[in-house]
Design a protein around this motif. Structure first.
Motif: not given
Ligand code: ADP
Ligand code: MG
Lengths: 295, 374
Positions: A195-204, A207, B64, B85, B93
Motif C-alpha cells: 500500500k505504501a508503495s502505491q500510495d507514493l506513486g508506484a504502479t503495480p 511496486t 485502497f 498511485h 500509516f
C-alpha cells in the motif's frame, strides 16, 4: 593460534556432539568418496589401492588414454542434468510464486488446508506417486484419453519416456520444496508495504520490482537452492519416467555403483557434481555473507 | 506554499457508504452515510472509538478500499476512478510501513525515484524533507536502526516529499510514549501550518484531537456524530455519545418541573437542578450535562439554596493542580467534580454542597440524548 574465551569454550563443548555426529556421518563418507575417486577400479567392484587419475580424465573427456576417442559425453550429461534441474527450478518457481500470493490472501482456515494439500504428497512413497504419473502419461493414460475425448488430438501423444515426462515428474516431486520457503517469505510480507508503495506513486509493476520482489527474494533463493540441488542428483524420476532415453548424472552414478561396479568412477562423478553444486551455491552464499540482514 | 487562497470545499465526501461482511456472516456498516467538507489548509481530525470506520474512510480516500455508494471529490474532481498511485494524497500509516530493505534515504526518496526525478534534485529534496521533520544525516541507516520516534519522522518525510495536496495520517502517534507524543503533536501542527496543506488526522485519543485540530469529526459506528471546532465539541457536544467520549462529564436524565423566563427547573431522580431554559416545557424529558470543572465547592452556609447539589464525598484523588472528587448525590447517582487542590482537605463521607452556574449546563432534549442510552 587463536585463544578462546570461556564463552567460546562452553559453546564448543555444547556443540561437540553435533560436530562429532556431522564429522562421522557426513564428512566421513565424503572423505571416503574423495579418496576412492583417486583409486583404481577393482575388477569385480571395490577398489585397488593404487593412485589412478584416469577417473577424472574420463569425466573430462579422455577415457583411459588408450583405446577411446576424446569424448566429453559425461560433461554433456552433467550439463544436461543441470539444464533439467534449472528448468525444474524455473517451472516450480513460476507455479509456486503466484500460488503463494493467492494462498496468503485466503482466510486462515483455507490457508492451512491448502498448505496441507501441498505437503500431502510427503505422506506417500515417491515411487508410488511416480507410478501414478506413468498411469497418467502413458499412451493409453488419462492425459491422452482426456485430450482425445475432447477432440484436441486424434493420435495419442508420446508423453512417456521423454524429457517432457521427466520434467513433469521432477516439477511434481519438487513443488513442495519450492513452495514452502517462497510461501513463508510471501506470508511475512506486510501488505502495508505494498500500500505504501502505491500510495507514493508506484504502479503495480514498479511496486513488484522495488518492494515485493526484493522482499521475497530470500525465500525465492532458498527455494531455488532446495530444488536445484536434489533435482540435479535425482535418478529415480529419469529412471521411471525417462526410460533409457534420458540419462542424467544421477542415473550415471547409480549405474557406476550398482551395474558397472566401477566405484571409483562413480565416486568421481559424485565429486564433480558436488564441486559443481558448490560453485552454483557459492554465488548466493557470498552475496548473503556480504549482506547479512537480507538472508 | 501557503499563499494560495484556501478553498472551503477542497475535499468533499458525499453520502459515503461502505459495509463489510464479517467472517461470522454479519454485516458491519463501516461508513454509514458520511457527509464531509474539508478546507484545503485545514487540520481536521477524525475522532472515534476503535472500529468506528476511521481507517476505512482514509483507505477509501487513498484508494485502497472502494465505496458501496457515494462520491468523493478532491478540488472538484472525483477521486474514485483513479488508482491509488495517481491520487494526489499521501498517507502516514499506523505502523509507519517503512520499507525494511531500503535505507532511510531511499525510503524518503521512494516517491521521487518512482516518478523518475533526477538524482541531484532527488537528493536535495530528500535532505530537505528529512530536515523538515528534524532528522538530518540518517540517510544511510536502515529503518530497524532507528527508534520509534525517528521512524515516525521518516514516515512523515516520505509522505510529504511528493508535495501532496492532502496528507492522511492514521493514528501516527499511537505507538509513541507520552512525552514524545506531546512533542510530536506540536511538531505535526507546525508542519501542517508550514506546508499549508490539509491534514486529515485520525485518532481515538480525544485529548490529542482537542490539542491539534482546527475541526474535529466525531465518528460513531460509521456516522458523523458531530463536526465542529474543539471548543464546540467539548463545550457543546451534540449528543450524549459525544459527551461521554470527549472528556469526563456528569450526565443526568430528568424531567422538567417548571420553566419560565431564563431558567428551568429539572427533577433529576429527586434532586432539583436549575439550568438555562432552552424553550423547555414542564414534563419534557431532558439530558443535562456538566463538566466536572464547572462545579465549585462552597462552605455550606454560603450556598444560595437552589444552585447547589448536595452530595457525599466518596473518594478524593489528587491529580496535580486539582483534586478529583467522586461523590454520590442524595438520589444515589454518582457525581464527579474537579476542585482546586488548595481548597481540599476533605474526608470521605463528608457532606458537600457543589455549586454551579445554571447557564453552564448543556441541555439535550430527550431522556438519553441522541447517542447511546445508559
Ligand atoms: N476488510 C475488512 N473486512 C471485514 N470487516 C472490516 C474490514 N475492514 C474493516 N472492517 C470492519 O469495519 C469496521 C471499521 O473498521 P476501521 O475503519 O478499521 O475502524 P477504525 O480505524 O475506526 O478502528 C470495523 O468493525 C472493522 O471490523
Ligand atoms: Mg484504525
Amino acid at each position: 593460534m587463536r585463544s578462546f574465551t570461556s564463552q567460546q569454550k562452553q559453546l564448543l563443548l555444547l556443540l561437540s556432539p553435533a560436530t562429532l555426529f556431522l564429522g562421522i556421518f557426513f564428512l566421513g563418507p565424503l572423505l571416503i568418496m574423495a579418496v576412492y575417486s583417486f583409486l583404481e577400479p577393482g575388477l569385480y567392484g571395490g577398489v585397488e589401492w593404487n593412485f589412478y587419475h584416469w577417473n577424472y580424465g574420463r569425466v573430462l573427456g579422455w577415457a583411459d588414454g588408450f583405446y577411446e576417442e576424446f569424448d566429453i559425453v559425461y560433461l554433456q550429461i552433467l550439463l544436461r542434468s543441470a539444464g533439467l534441474a534449472l528448468v525444474t527450478v524455473l517451472v516450480t518457481l513460476a507455479f509456486c510464486y503466484p500460488v503463494a500470493f493467492w494462498i496468503s490472501r485466503m482466510q486462515s482456515r483455507w490457508k492451512s488446508f491448502c498448505i496441507f494439500l501441498i505437503a500431502l504428497p510427503f505422506f506417500s512413497s515417491m515411487i508410488i506417486r511416480l507410478y501414478a504419473w506413468i498411469l497418467i502419461l502413458r499412451d493409453s493414460g488419462f492425459a491422452n484419453q482426456i485430450l482425445m475425448s475432447l477432440g484436441i488430438i486424434s493420435e495419442p501423444l508420446d508423453l512417456m519416456y521423454s524429457g517432457t515426462a521427466v520434467i513433469i515428474g521432477m516439477v511434481y516431486i519438487f513443488i513442495p520444496f519450492m513452495f514452502l520457503p517462497v510461501y513463508s517469505s510471501v506470508e511475512n510480507l506486510d501488505p502495508k508495504l505494498i500500500k505504501a508503495s502505491q500510495d507514493l506513486g508506484a504502479t503495480p509493476f514498479t511496486t513488484f520490482r522495488r518492494v515485493i520482489f526484493p522482499m521475497t527474494l530470500p525465500g525465492v533463493v532458498s527455494g531455488c537452492i532446495l530444488v536445484f540441488i536434489p533435482a540435479l542428483g535425482n535418478f529415480v524420476v529419469p529412471a521411471m519416467l525417462g526410460g533409457a532415453k534420458v540419462v542424467m548424472i544421477g542415473n550415471l552414478v547409480e549405474q557406476q555403483f550398482l551395474a558397472a561396479r566401477n566405484w571409483p568412477f562413480g565416486a568421481t562423478l559424485s565429486m564433480v557434481m558436488i564441486v559443481f553444486m558448490l560453485l552454483v551455491v557459492s554465488v548466493y552464499l557470498i552475496r548473503a555473507m556480504k549482506n547479512p540482514q537480507h538472508s | 506554499m501557503s499563499a494560495q487562497q484556501p478553498s472551503p470545499d477542497f475535499l468533499k465526501i458525499k453520502k459515503a457508504y461502505r459495509h463489510f461482511v464479517t467472517p461470522e456472516g454479519g454485516t458491519v456498516r463501516a461508513l454509514d452515510g458520511i457527509d464531509l467538507s474539508v478546507a484545503s489548509n485545514e487540520f481536521i481530525t477524525l475522532l472515534g472509538p476503535s472500529g468506528c470506520g476511521k481507517t476505512t474512510l482514509l483507505n477509501i480516500i487513498a484508494g485502497f478500499e472502494r465505496l458501496d455508494r457515494g462520491e468523493i471529490l478532491l478540488a472538484g474532481a472525483s477521486l474514485l476512478e483513479s488508482p491509488p498511485h495517481r491520487r494526489p494524497v499521501n498517507t502516514v500509516f499506523q505502523s509507519y510501513a517503512l520499507f525494511p530493505h531500503l535505507n532511510i534515504g531511499d525510503n524518503v526518496g521512494y516517491g521521487l525515484d518512482v516518478a523518475g526525478v533526477a538524482k541531484k534534485e532527488r537528493n536535495q529534496r530528500v535532505a530537505e524533507a528529512l530536515e523538515m521533520v528534524g532528522l538530518s544525516g540518517v540517510e544511510k541507516r536502515k529503518p530497524s536502526q532507528l527508534s520509534g520516534g525517528q521512524q515516525q519522522r521518516v514516515a512523515l518525510a516520505r509522505a510529504i516529499i511528493n508535495r501532496p495536496k492532502m496528507l492522511l495520517l492514521d493514528e501516527p502517534l499511537s505507538a509513541l510514549d507520552r512525552n514524545l507524543r506531546g512533542k510530536m503533536q506540536i511538531e505535526l501542527k507546525n508542519l501542517q501550518a508550514e506546508l499549508g496543506i490539509c491534514f486529515l488526522f485520525v485518532t481515538h485519543d480525544q485529548e490529542e484531537a482537542l490539542t491539534m485540530s482546527d475541526r474535529i469529526v466525531v465518528l460513531n459506528q460509521g456516522k458523523v456524530e458531530q463536526l465542529g471546532t474543539p471548543d464546540e465539541v467539548y463545550h457543546r457536544p451534540a449528543s450524549r455519545f459525544v459527551t461521554e467520549f470527549i472528556g469526563e462529564s456528569n450526565i443526568f436524565s430528568g424531567t422538567v418541573v417548571e420553566s419560565g423566563g431564563q431558567l428551568a427547573r429539572v427533577n433529576v431522580g429527586g434532586t432539583e437542578v436549575v439550568c438555562s431554559n432552552h424553550s423547555l416545557r414542564a414534563g419534557d424529558e431532558v439530558s443535562l450535562l456538566l463538566r466536572p470543572e464547572h462545579f465549585q465547592l462552597k462552605p455550606a452556609d454560603q450556598v444560595n439554596g437552589t444552585n447547589g447539589i448536595s452530595a457525599v464525598l466518596e473518594q478524593s484523588v489528587f491529580i496535580g493542580r486539582d483534586h478529583q472528587l467522586h461523590c454520590r448525590m442524595a438520589n444515589g447517582q454518582p457525581l464527579s467534580a474537579l476542585i482546586r487542590s488548595s481548597l481540599s482537605g476533605l474526608k470521605p463521607g463528608q457532606a458537600l454542597t457543589l455549586e454551579y452556574d445554571p447557564t453552564a449546563w448543556h441541555v439535550i432534549p430527550g431522556a438519553s440524548g441522541v447517542g447511546t442510552a445508559q
